[in-house]
Design an enzyme around this catalytic site. Sequence first.
Site: not given
Ligand code: PPE
Length: 312
Positions: A159
């Site tokens: 990330k």
């Molecule tokens: N894919 C991506 C590309 C992504 O950024 C997130 C989280 C996820 C999947 C889901 O991951 P998780 O939160 O562990 O379930 N995106 C974060 C950031 C969004 C933003 O605009 O900044 C979030 O949901 O916190």
Amino acid sequence: MAFEDVKKVWMNGKLVDFADAKVHVFTHALHYGSGVFEGIRCYDTARGPEVFRLDEHLDRLVWSAKIYRMQLPFGPDELKQATLATIRANGFRACYIRPLAYRGFGSLGVNPFPNPIDVVIGCYPWGKYLGAKALEEGVDVCFSSWTRIAANTMPAMAKATANYANSQLIKMEAIVNGYDEGIALDDTGRVSEGSGENLFVVWKGRLHTPPLASSTLPGITRMTVVQLARDLGLDVEERVLPREMLYAADEVFFTGTAAEVTPVRSIDRIQVGAGRRGPMTEKLQGAFFEIVEGRVPDRHGWMTPVGAAVPA
Ligand code: PPE
């Protein structure tokens, strides 16, 4: 998002005033995207404020850093205590938490090694990611003309702040064309994920989600929904998904910390299923919210109490 209510930010081991939480314009990460971060939610549960899957989020922060050869100056236990202290210092009952580790100020140029690794943890109120009605009514999305970062270009499993240049292109294109969100395909043309969400498909009564090899982030909410589905006795499989399967699916939904569990009601103006939240999405959404809101016992040990000093 309301920064007005933020009092304190944790920076490199100290809680500083919001107004002092600043960086220099020559900070390496500002020029070269050299940072890794997390997005975590604290919920106002029936038992008091609790953070959802804090250990798993901090674990991902640590291995995101490892992939980028960043040695974090704080261990997971210190970061955990720092996160809880930051929430307490702000007095929030519910908030979004943003830990960020980045190459700081010292030397510009692509070589990041001469710079310090700075770590900050901020938290702020953040409501519903894709709009207030999205959780119930679903969102209208498109497939993006931008491909998700390809294998061996940048590590999709990390990330990293740099990955979000790709996400921003996907998101902006979707917004400008009148959609709520965009879904990217991977470099082989198979379904990957949304700009900031993982994705699930209900096809003939079974749940499917693309594997990590389809350039997806290993989402904590994704992992949670897989577990909740199994708890409910539903079939769930990681599978490479062709784009057209989504148009023809019974249900499609996004998962993410910010997006939580959000139904998709149309893709490229093709109605998905009945064009509203489907029954399986509703079931899983319900199972998710009853856990994070503390309406049922925390049977998987996913919640961490923020602890004392939070105003009643
Ligand atoms: N894919 C991506 C590309 C992504 O950024 C997130 C989280 C996820 C999947 C889901 O991951 P998780 O939160 O562990 O379930 N995106 C974060 C950031 C969004 C933003 O605009 O900044 C979030 O949901 O916190």
